[in-house]
Scaffold this motif. Structure first.
Motif, PDB file in Angstrom:
ATOM      1  N   ALA A  55       0.848  -1.189   0.000  1.00 42.35           N
ATOM      2  CA  ALA A  55       0.000   0.000   0.000  1.00 42.35           C
ATOM      3  C   ALA A  55       0.883   1.239   0.000  1.00 42.35           C
ATOM      4  O   ALA A  55       1.870   1.306   0.730  1.00 42.35           O
ATOM      5  CB  ALA A  55      -0.914   0.001   1.222  1.00 42.35           C
ATOM      6  N   PRO A  56       0.558   2.239  -0.811  1.00 46.50           N
ATOM      7  CA  PRO A  56       1.446   3.405  -0.922  1.00 46.50           C
ATOM      8  C   PRO A  56       1.437   4.287   0.316  1.00 46.50           C
ATOM      9  O   PRO A  56       0.427   4.426   1.001  1.00 46.50           O
ATOM     10  CB  PRO A  56       0.880   4.157  -2.132  1.00 46.50           C
ATOM     11  CG  PRO A  56      -0.559   3.752  -2.191  1.00 46.50           C
ATOM     12  CD  PRO A  56      -0.602   2.335  -1.717  1.00 46.50           C
ATOM     13  N   TRP A  57       2.577   4.878   0.576  1.00 43.65           N
ATOM     14  CA  TRP A  57       2.716   5.903   1.621  1.00 43.65           C
ATOM     15  C   TRP A  57       1.864   7.098   1.208  1.00 43.65           C
ATOM     16  O   TRP A  57       1.868   7.511   0.051  1.00 43.65           O
ATOM     17  CB  TRP A  57       4.174   6.305   1.733  1.00 43.65           C
ATOM     18  CG  TRP A  57       4.548   7.156   2.905  1.00 43.65           C
ATOM     19  CD1 TRP A  57       4.149   8.435   3.157  1.00 43.65           C
ATOM     20  CD2 TRP A  57       5.433   6.799   3.978  1.00 43.65           C
ATOM     21  NE1 TRP A  57       4.724   8.900   4.318  1.00 43.65           N
ATOM     22  CE2 TRP A  57       5.511   7.914   4.844  1.00 43.65           C
ATOM     23  CE3 TRP A  57       6.158   5.657   4.289  1.00 43.65           C
ATOM     24  CZ2 TRP A  57       6.292   7.922   6.001  1.00 43.65           C
ATOM     25  CZ3 TRP A  57       6.934   5.653   5.440  1.00 43.65           C
ATOM     26  CH2 TRP A  57       6.996   6.780   6.288  1.00 43.65           C
ATOM     27  N   GLN A  58       1.141   7.661   2.156  1.00 41.05           N
ATOM     28  CA  GLN A  58       0.307   8.830   1.902  1.00 41.05           C
ATOM     29  C   GLN A  58       0.906  10.072   2.576  1.00 41.05           C
ATOM     30  O   GLN A  58       1.804   9.967   3.409  1.00 41.05           O
ATOM     31  CB  GLN A  58      -1.112   8.587   2.434  1.00 41.05           C
ATOM     32  CG  GLN A  58      -1.787   7.348   1.885  1.00 41.05           C
ATOM     33  CD  GLN A  58      -2.159   7.475   0.421  1.00 41.05           C
ATOM     34  OE1 GLN A  58      -2.319   8.588  -0.095  1.00 41.05           O
ATOM     35  NE2 GLN A  58      -2.269   6.346  -0.270  1.00 41.05           N
ATOM     36  N   ALA A  59       0.357  11.229   2.250  1.00 38.25           N
ATOM     37  CA  ALA A  59       0.880  12.473   2.820  1.00 38.25           C
ATOM     38  C   ALA A  59       0.805  12.477   4.339  1.00 38.25           C
ATOM     39  O   ALA A  59       1.663  13.059   5.000  1.00 38.25           O
ATOM     40  CB  ALA A  59       0.106  13.664   2.257  1.00 38.25           C
ATOM     41  N   GLY A  60      -0.199  11.817   4.913  1.00 36.54           N
ATOM     42  CA  GLY A  60      -0.365  11.814   6.355  1.00 36.54           C
ATOM     43  C   GLY A  60       0.088  10.551   7.048  1.00 36.54           C
ATOM     44  O   GLY A  60      -0.241  10.337   8.231  1.00 36.54           O
ATOM     45  N   THR A  61       0.862   9.705   6.366  1.00 39.12           N
ATOM     46  CA  THR A  61       1.345   8.470   6.980  1.00 39.12           C
ATOM     47  C   THR A  61       2.317   8.790   8.116  1.00 39.12           C
ATOM     48  O   THR A  61       3.231   9.601   7.954  1.00 39.12           O
ATOM     49  CB  THR A  61       2.034   7.575   5.948  1.00 39.12           C
ATOM     50  OG1 THR A  61       1.073   7.170   4.963  1.00 39.12           O
ATOM     51  CG2 THR A  61       2.630   6.331   6.593  1.00 39.12           C
ATOM     52  N   ALA A  62       2.110   8.129   9.245  1.00 39.19           N
ATOM     53  CA  ALA A  62       2.971   8.301  10.419  1.00 39.19           C
ATOM     54  C   ALA A  62       3.688   6.993  10.722  1.00 39.19           C
ATOM     55  O   ALA A  62       3.251   5.918  10.296  1.00 39.19           O
ATOM     56  CB  ALA A  62       2.142   8.741  11.624  1.00 39.19           C
ATOM     57  N   GLN A  63       4.784   7.085  11.458  1.00 39.62           N
ATOM     58  CA  GLN A  63       5.566   5.912  11.836  1.00 39.62           C
ATOM     59  C   GLN A  63       6.085   6.078  13.258  1.00 39.62           C
ATOM     60  O   GLN A  63       6.219   7.205  13.757  1.00 39.62           O
ATOM     61  CB  GLN A  63       6.770   5.719  10.898  1.00 39.62           C
ATOM     62  CG  GLN A  63       6.426   5.515   9.440  1.00 39.62           C
ATOM     63  CD  GLN A  63       5.819   4.163   9.128  1.00 39.62           C
ATOM     64  OE1 GLN A  63       5.702   3.305   9.993  1.00 39.62           O
ATOM     65  NE2 GLN A  63       5.412   3.967   7.885  1.00 39.62           N
ATOM     66  N   ILE A  64       6.432   4.966  13.882  1.00 39.23           N
ATOM     67  CA  ILE A  64       7.143   5.032  15.158  1.00 39.23           C
ATOM     68  C   ILE A  64       8.541   5.593  14.897  1.00 39.23           C
ATOM     69  O   ILE A  64       9.166   5.267  13.881  1.00 39.23           O
ATOM     70  CB  ILE A  64       7.201   3.650  15.824  1.00 39.23           C
ATOM     71  CG1 ILE A  64       7.577   3.783  17.296  1.00 39.23           C
ATOM     72  CG2 ILE A  64       8.132   2.687  15.089  1.00 39.23           C
ATOM     73  CD1 ILE A  64       7.253   2.545  18.116  1.00 39.23           C
ATOM     74  N   VAL A  65       9.009   6.471  15.767  1.00 42.28           N
ATOM     75  CA  VAL A  65      10.280   7.153  15.500  1.00 42.28           C
ATOM     76  C   VAL A  65      11.353   6.835  16.541  1.00 42.28           C
ATOM     77  O   VAL A  65      12.383   7.498  16.615  1.00 42.28           O
ATOM     78  CB  VAL A  65      10.081   8.686  15.393  1.00 42.28           C
ATOM     79  CG1 VAL A  65       9.188   9.011  14.197  1.00 42.28           C
ATOM     80  CG2 VAL A  65       9.515   9.286  16.678  1.00 42.28           C
ATOM     81  N   ARG A  66      11.098   5.810  17.373  1.00 46.16           N
ATOM     82  CA  ARG A  66      12.085   5.369  18.356  1.00 46.16           C
ATOM     83  C   ARG A  66      12.637   6.575  19.136  1.00 46.16           C
ATOM     84  O   ARG A  66      11.897   7.377  19.661  1.00 46.16           O
ATOM     85  CB  ARG A  66      13.167   4.541  17.683  1.00 46.16           C
ATOM     86  CG  ARG A  66      12.672   3.155  17.239  1.00 46.16           C
ATOM     87  CD  ARG A  66      13.783   2.315  16.666  1.00 46.16           C
ATOM     88  NE  ARG A  66      13.401   0.897  16.540  1.00 46.16           N
ATOM     89  CZ  ARG A  66      14.166  -0.016  15.991  1.00 46.16           C
ATOM     90  NH1 ARG A  66      15.363   0.293  15.527  1.00 46.16           N
ATOM     91  NH2 ARG A  66      13.758  -1.274  15.919  1.00 46.16           N
ATOM     92  N   THR A 266      11.057   6.012  23.484  1.00 48.39           N
ATOM     93  CA  THR A 266      11.131   5.162  22.297  1.00 48.39           C
ATOM     94  C   THR A 266       9.858   5.021  21.486  1.00 48.39           C
ATOM     95  O   THR A 266       9.925   4.577  20.340  1.00 48.39           O
ATOM     96  CB  THR A 266      11.524   3.734  22.719  1.00 48.39           C
ATOM     97  OG1 THR A 266      10.552   3.252  23.672  1.00 48.39           O
ATOM     98  CG2 THR A 266      12.911   3.690  23.338  1.00 48.39           C
ATOM     99  N   ALA A 267       8.690   5.344  22.033  1.00 54.53           N
ATOM    100  CA  ALA A 267       7.439   4.921  21.410  1.00 54.53           C
ATOM    101  C   ALA A 267       6.650   6.042  20.767  1.00 54.53           C
ATOM    102  O   ALA A 267       5.462   5.889  20.493  1.00 54.53           O
ATOM    103  CB  ALA A 267       6.568   4.192  22.435  1.00 54.53           C
ATOM    104  N   GLY A 268       7.281   7.175  20.481  1.00 54.55           N
ATOM    105  CA  GLY A 268       6.571   8.259  19.824  1.00 54.55           C
ATOM    106  C   GLY A 268       6.195   7.894  18.399  1.00 54.55           C
ATOM    107  O   GLY A 268       6.885   7.137  17.719  1.00 54.55           O
ATOM    108  N   ILE A 269       5.082   8.437  17.955  1.00 54.76           N
ATOM    109  CA  ILE A 269       4.586   8.249  16.596  1.00 54.76           C
ATOM    110  C   ILE A 269       4.491   9.629  15.964  1.00 54.76           C
ATOM    111  O   ILE A 269       3.991  10.576  16.586  1.00 54.76           O
ATOM    112  CB  ILE A 269       3.189   7.602  16.598  1.00 54.76           C
ATOM    113  CG1 ILE A 269       3.184   6.284  17.390  1.00 54.76           C
ATOM    114  CG2 ILE A 269       2.680   7.416  15.178  1.00 54.76           C
ATOM    115  CD1 ILE A 269       3.792   5.122  16.696  1.00 54.76           C
ATOM    116  N   ALA A 270       4.959   9.763  14.720  1.00 55.88           N
ATOM    117  CA  ALA A 270       4.930  11.081  14.089  1.00 55.88           C
ATOM    118  C   ALA A 270       4.977  10.966  12.579  1.00 55.88           C
ATOM    119  O   ALA A 270       5.445   9.970  12.023  1.00 55.88           O
ATOM    120  CB  ALA A 270       6.105  11.935  14.575  1.00 55.88           C
TER     121      ALA A 270
END
Length: 388
Positions: A55-66, A266-270
């Motif tokens: 599935a493609p990455w979207q403009a608002g896709t977020a990830q865990i940033v450790r 470690t668990a922030g999402i952004a």
């Protein structure tokens, strides 16, 4: 690679470097955003939303940033200090009486933020269930004897930073650090970043995973101590291994329960844009508004508190109050830059002199502690654009 998004005139080299990360440096899915003087000059994304999907990455896709979470979290005690609610030179026990145990009576609040508290490890690791319980983690670090006399040396508090900073904020405000951040900073400024992901935002977050970097990617700027961090990580007696192994067995970073936990180490999402906007708000008027850090607070964030050999990361590191500073272990944009990388890829920072705020997130977590080659390629591109 079909790169989405926009760059302002003159920032085209950043788009080129971002595309090259997919072609040469093993990128799977990622985004980068840059603000200058409070206004967006770049926001790019490409690849897949999930490291193991299509599935493609979207403009608002977020990830865990450790550990890039640490830089976001550090703003909370600094803002509390700015409001007169926290004395950085007070003993931690002033706010958290149980912390005055096992030789930690003289630990100051600034020692928690500058990785000088001496408790990067726990004699008894926490289970994943205990790690997600703020009270259990706080009790564990409060009872722990320090590995060195607090304030005398520094060593990266890779995971214990969660309960040290989180409990301090809880004792001062009565709120979890993620709740305070959401109510006082992220919500009012419209930032897509969370320490404790709300259920309503779960659909936006992609799956992360460890990936191998291609050989062509390895020349990026990295820590190269005489004894590598990787070697120390596998040494049963090392502070490195124990600091990164505070939770045993390791947590599943894609577990919704972990992502919902308020773990400021470690668990922030952004989103990349959320991180860039956050740092832009610290140093200048975001979109023409007010800046979060008063001049004195900004000075605290980026004035060197710890430097030299790091008891945990082996190589020399530099820290201000809560932030990594520009140096060989974590190259940022310029000597005055401050921010924080996340192990395996993510990076966010600000450079007050140039007005640059930078955010990069990825779902393909490579085997590095700092100075990820993909992030460094993007930083170099920005430096070239602004003449740094």
């Amino acid at each position: 690679m079909d790169v989405q998004g926009t760059v302002a005139a003159g920032y085209e080299p950043l788009r080129d470097a971002f595309a090259e990360n997919f072609a040469r440096r093993g990128e799977r899915g990622a985004a980068v955003a840059v603000y200058r003087d409070g206004h967006q000059v770049a926001h790019l994304w490409a690849g897949t939303r999930d490291v193991d999907g299509d599935a493609p990455w979207q403009a608002g896709t977020a990830q865990i940033v450790r550990s890039a979470t640490k830089g976001v979290a550090a703003a909370v005690p600094l803002l509390l200090h700015q409001r007169g609610l926290v004395d950085l030179d007070a003993p931690v026990g002033t706010y958290w009486p149980e912390y005055k145990a096992a030789g930690k009576e003289r630990t100051l609040v600034r020692h928690l933020l500058s990785h000088r508290a001496g408790v990067p490890v726990l004699d008894t690791p926490l289970t994943p269930e205990q790690a997600l319980d703020p009270a259990a983690g706080a009790d564990a670090v409060a009872a722990q004897a320090p590995a060195w006399e607090p304030g005398t040396e520094h060593g990266y508090h890779a995971q214990t930073y969660s309960w040290l900073i989180g409990e301090l904020v809880r004792r001062v405000t009565g709120r979890g650090i993620g709740d305070w951040l959401a109510e006082e900073v992220a919500g009012p400024l419209g930032l897509d970043l969370w320490i404790g992901l709300p259920d309503a935002e779960r659909h936006r977050v992609g799956r992360v995973g460890e990936v191998e970097a291609p050989a062509a990617a390895t020349p990026g700027l990295r820590v190269r101590p005489k004894k590598s961090v990787a070697d120390a990580y596998h040494d049963p007696g090392s502070l490195t291994r124990r600091a990164f192994g505070v939770i045993d067995p390791p947590v599943d970073e894609n577990d919704p329960a972990y992502r919902a936990a308020q773990l400021p180490a470690t668990a922030g999402i952004a989103t990349a844009r959320g991180l860039a906007r956050f740092y832009a708000s610290l140093i200048g008027g975001l979109d023409g508004g007010r800046r979060l850090f008063a001049p004195a607070t900004l000075t605290l964030a980026r004035t060197e508190e710890s430097a030299g050999p790091d008891r945990v990361l082996i190589s020399p590191t530099r820290f201000g109050l809560g932030y990594m500073l520009h140096g060989a272990a974590s190259p940022l944009l310029a000597p005055g830059s401050f921010g924080h990388p996340g192990r395996g890829g993510s990076l966010a920072f600000a450079d007050p002199e140039s007005g640059i705020a930078f955010g990069y997130v990825t779902n393909g977590l490579q085997r590095n502690i700092t100075a990820d080659p993909r992030a460094q390629a993007l930083v170099r591109a920005v430096a070239g654009v602004i003449g740094g």
